[in-house]
Design a protein around this motif. Structure first.
Motif, mmCIF file in Angstrom:
data_model
loop_
_atom_site.group_PDB
_atom_site.id
_atom_site.type_symbol
_atom_site.label_atom_id
_atom_site.label_comp_id
_atom_site.label_asym_id
_atom_site.label_seq_id
_atom_site.Cartn_x
_atom_site.Cartn_y
_atom_site.Cartn_z
ATOM 1 N N THR A 1 0.816 -1.216 0.000
ATOM 2 C CA THR A 1 0.000 0.000 0.000
ATOM 3 C C THR A 1 0.851 1.268 0.000
ATOM 4 O O THR A 1 2.020 1.251 0.398
ATOM 5 C CB THR A 1 -0.920 0.032 1.229
ATOM 6 O OG1 THR A 1 -0.114 0.107 2.423
ATOM 7 C CG2 THR A 1 -1.784 -1.206 1.297
ATOM 8 N N THR B 1 -9.404 5.884 3.901
ATOM 9 C CA THR B 1 -10.655 5.382 3.311
ATOM 10 C C THR B 1 -11.619 6.535 3.094
ATOM 11 O O THR B 1 -12.229 6.672 2.031
ATOM 12 C CB THR B 1 -11.291 4.325 4.235
ATOM 13 O OG1 THR B 1 -10.387 3.232 4.400
ATOM 14 C CG2 THR B 1 -12.604 3.814 3.648
ATOM 15 N N ARG C 1 -13.853 2.117 -1.278
ATOM 16 C CA ARG C 1 -13.051 1.628 -2.394
ATOM 17 C C ARG C 1 -11.556 1.573 -2.064
ATOM 18 O O ARG C 1 -10.780 0.946 -2.767
ATOM 19 C CB ARG C 1 -13.288 2.479 -3.633
ATOM 20 C CG ARG C 1 -12.917 3.931 -3.485
ATOM 21 C CD ARG C 1 -13.114 4.720 -4.774
ATOM 22 N NE ARG C 1 -14.479 4.706 -5.248
ATOM 23 C CZ ARG C 1 -14.859 4.110 -6.378
ATOM 24 N NH1 ARG C 1 -13.983 3.469 -7.109
ATOM 25 N NH2 ARG C 1 -16.120 4.161 -6.757
ATOM 26 N N HIS C 2 -11.132 2.271 -1.007
ATOM 27 C CA HIS C 2 -9.719 2.291 -0.643
ATOM 28 C C HIS C 2 -9.565 1.755 0.769
ATOM 29 O O HIS C 2 -9.805 2.456 1.741
ATOM 30 C CB HIS C 2 -9.166 3.719 -0.726
ATOM 31 C CG HIS C 2 -7.676 3.795 -0.498
ATOM 32 N ND1 HIS C 2 -7.119 3.711 0.763
ATOM 33 C CD2 HIS C 2 -6.640 3.960 -1.362
ATOM 34 C CE1 HIS C 2 -5.804 3.820 0.661
ATOM 35 N NE2 HIS C 2 -5.488 3.970 -0.608
ATOM 36 N N MET D 1 -6.090 -3.296 3.030
ATOM 37 C CA MET D 1 -5.655 -4.558 2.430
ATOM 38 C C MET D 1 -6.068 -4.667 0.951
ATOM 39 O O MET D 1 -6.240 -5.753 0.419
ATOM 40 C CB MET D 1 -6.243 -5.737 3.217
ATOM 41 C CG MET D 1 -5.849 -5.763 4.685
ATOM 42 S SD MET D 1 -4.059 -5.721 4.971
ATOM 43 C CE MET D 1 -3.590 -7.305 4.288
ATOM 44 N N HIS D 2 -6.230 -3.517 0.288
ATOM 45 C CA HIS D 2 -6.536 -3.490 -1.153
ATOM 46 C C HIS D 2 -7.855 -4.169 -1.503
ATOM 47 O O HIS D 2 -7.994 -4.750 -2.576
ATOM 48 C CB HIS D 2 -5.418 -4.135 -1.960
ATOM 49 C CG HIS D 2 -4.134 -3.369 -1.959
ATOM 50 N ND1 HIS D 2 -3.975 -2.159 -2.567
ATOM 51 C CD2 HIS D 2 -2.943 -3.641 -1.374
ATOM 52 C CE1 HIS D 2 -2.733 -1.721 -2.394
ATOM 53 N NE2 HIS D 2 -2.098 -2.602 -1.661
ATOM 54 N N LYS D 3 -8.811 -4.126 -0.634
ATOM 55 C CA LYS D 3 -10.105 -4.700 -0.949
ATOM 56 C C LYS D 3 -11.169 -3.626 -0.821
ATOM 57 O O LYS D 3 -10.953 -2.594 -0.190
ATOM 58 C CB LYS D 3 -10.421 -5.872 0.002
ATOM 59 C CG LYS D 3 -10.494 -5.468 1.457
ATOM 60 C CD LYS D 3 -10.759 -6.664 2.350
ATOM 61 C CE LYS D 3 -10.816 -6.252 3.815
ATOM 62 N NZ LYS D 3 -11.052 -7.397 4.701
ATOM 63 N N GLN D 4 -12.305 -3.864 -1.459
ATOM 64 C CA GLN D 4 -13.415 -2.928 -1.378
ATOM 65 C C GLN D 4 -14.562 -3.584 -0.626
ATOM 66 O O GLN D 4 -14.838 -4.772 -0.825
ATOM 67 C CB GLN D 4 -13.873 -2.518 -2.780
ATOM 68 C CG GLN D 4 -12.829 -1.742 -3.563
ATOM 69 C CD GLN D 4 -13.365 -1.252 -4.898
ATOM 70 O OE1 GLN D 4 -14.484 -1.551 -5.290
ATOM 71 N NE2 GLN D 4 -12.559 -0.491 -5.602
ATOM 72 N N ILE D 5 -15.203 -2.834 0.251
ATOM 73 C CA ILE D 5 -16.351 -3.359 0.975
ATOM 74 C C ILE D 5 -17.456 -2.312 0.991
ATOM 75 O O ILE D 5 -17.195 -1.117 0.891
ATOM 76 C CB ILE D 5 -16.003 -3.759 2.426
ATOM 77 C CG1 ILE D 5 -15.576 -2.527 3.244
ATOM 78 C CG2 ILE D 5 -14.936 -4.832 2.468
ATOM 79 C CD1 ILE D 5 -15.441 -2.808 4.729
ATOM 80 N N LYS E 1 -16.318 -6.937 10.055
ATOM 81 C CA LYS E 1 -16.694 -6.489 8.706
ATOM 82 C C LYS E 1 -16.727 -4.962 8.628
ATOM 83 O O LYS E 1 -16.222 -4.371 7.668
ATOM 84 C CB LYS E 1 -18.051 -7.071 8.319
ATOM 85 C CG LYS E 1 -18.569 -6.583 6.967
ATOM 86 C CD LYS E 1 -19.858 -7.244 6.584
ATOM 87 C CE LYS E 1 -20.452 -6.620 5.317
ATOM 88 N NZ LYS E 1 -19.529 -6.673 4.159
ATOM 89 N N GLY F 1 -13.314 -3.546 8.625
ATOM 90 C CA GLY F 1 -12.517 -3.938 7.464
ATOM 91 C C GLY F 1 -11.292 -4.746 7.813
ATOM 92 O O GLY F 1 -10.293 -4.720 7.094
ATOM 93 N N SER G 1 -9.072 -8.021 7.997
ATOM 94 C CA SER G 1 -8.976 -9.262 7.229
ATOM 95 C C SER G 1 -8.881 -10.475 8.142
ATOM 96 O O SER G 1 -9.200 -11.589 7.743
ATOM 97 C CB SER G 1 -7.758 -9.224 6.305
ATOM 98 O OG SER G 1 -6.563 -9.029 7.058
#
Length: 319
Positions: free
Chosen positions: A34, A162, A181-182, A185-189, A272, A275, A277
């Motif tokens: 990141t 974020t 979107r940011h 851990m490079h994931k979107q929720i 969740k 965010g 992991s």
């Protein structure tokens, strides 16, 4: 025929530690670490590595003895255990890359334990002051914007980076969600958009006439706001509300604390929303909540609840 023993021969290199560290940073970028991690590792090189070893010297001069002497120096000078741990982690990451490329003979690096401190939170009295809506007829646009920012930080528990990457189109009023979107851990929720925050953001977007592709919390020129500017804005807002600024991330701590205090001890739901992991990160987060939370959490302990029910029935039987 006997088997041949493979000998691990260290490469000879004329490159300085400085040159090797640049290659190491490029490697970190290439594997998708990141932006925050890259900034942190760059700062380590600028402000810390040169205190451990001469960065213009050969990598062979970066010895276990020098790293240990630096750790001892930090302990003697009362550096926090978290800071010391961070220095060793970054040193180990760079040295491991050098070990793997056979630029230096491998030696053992033990990461010291850090003393975890209780999470700092804003009190409910402070939150009441921060969440008091400004008079839209007389307040400055910046004040109103900061008020909405505080609402969003507290209403979602998101990290600063974020928040700064949220676009107007990420706010879904129909399905009551916000797309993050940011993430770290490079994931979107997508997280739930509470009724209160939905009302605040709907009015905010309309009043400031934002377009769908605009950042939700931009600079005046509609460009992405930096973390430093966000921190400065919230600091000024807190000062005007007579509240001590304890950092942007404190709103995240407060979100997690009140989430539990208000009666929802579903750690997987909290995982969740934050965010995380790994559920262990959330467990660690809860373990570091302020001590006074124990009494509130115990109200939902099944043993205590059942015991209270038993006592209630017993008292009722006596009447």
């Amino acid at each position: 025929m006997g088997s041949k023993k493979l000998i691990n021969v260290r490469k000879s290199t004329q490159k300085s530690i400085s040159e090797l560290y640049k290659e190491y940073l490029n490697y970190c970028i290439s594997i998708g670490q990141t932006d925050g991690t890259i900034v942190s590792k760059t700062s380590y090189f600028k402000f810390t590595l040169n205190k451990i070893v001469n960065v213009e010297g050969n990598i062979s001069t970066f010895t276990q003895d020098k790293l240990e002497k630096h750790i001892i120096m930090m302990r003697k000078n009362k550096y926090s255990s978290n800071y010391i741990q961070g220095v060793v982690i970054k040193s180990k990451a760079f040295l491991t890359w050098c070990f793997n490329h056979q630029y230096i003979e491998k030696f053992k690096i033990k990461i010291p334990q850090a003393t975890q401190k209780k999470k700092t939170v804003y009190t409910e009295e402070e939150l009441k002051k921060l969440l008091k809506k400004p008079n839209l007829k007389t307040c400055l646009v910046g004040t109103y914007k900061n008020w909405v920012t505080v609402n969003t930080l507290l209403g979602t528990g998101c990290r600063a980076e974020t928040l700064l990457n949220i676009l107007v189109k990420d706010v879904d009023f129909i399905n009551s969600t916000i797309l993050f979107r940011h993430m770290k851990m490079h994931k979107q929720i997508s997280v739930p958009l509470s009724p209160t925050l939905s009302s605040v953001l709907r009015e905010y977007i309309q009043l400031l006439d934002f377009k769908q592709d605009d950042f939700l919390f931009p600079k005046l020129n509609k460009k992405k706001m930096s973390y430093d500017t966000l921190h400065q804005n919230i600091s000024i807002f807190c000062k005007h509300r007579n509240i001590q600024m304890r950092g942007i991330n404190t709103f995240r701590n407060t979100f997690a604390t009140l989430f539990i205090k208000n009666g929802n001890n579903n750690i997987y739901l909290l995982q969740k929303l934050l965010g995380h992991s790994d559920i262990r990160m959330t467990e660690r987060y809860i373990n570091l909540l302020p001590c006074q939370m124990a009494e509130d959490i115990n109200k939902y302990n099944p043993l205590d609840v059942l015991n209270q029910q038993r006592l209630s029935i017993k008292r009722g039987g006596k009447q």
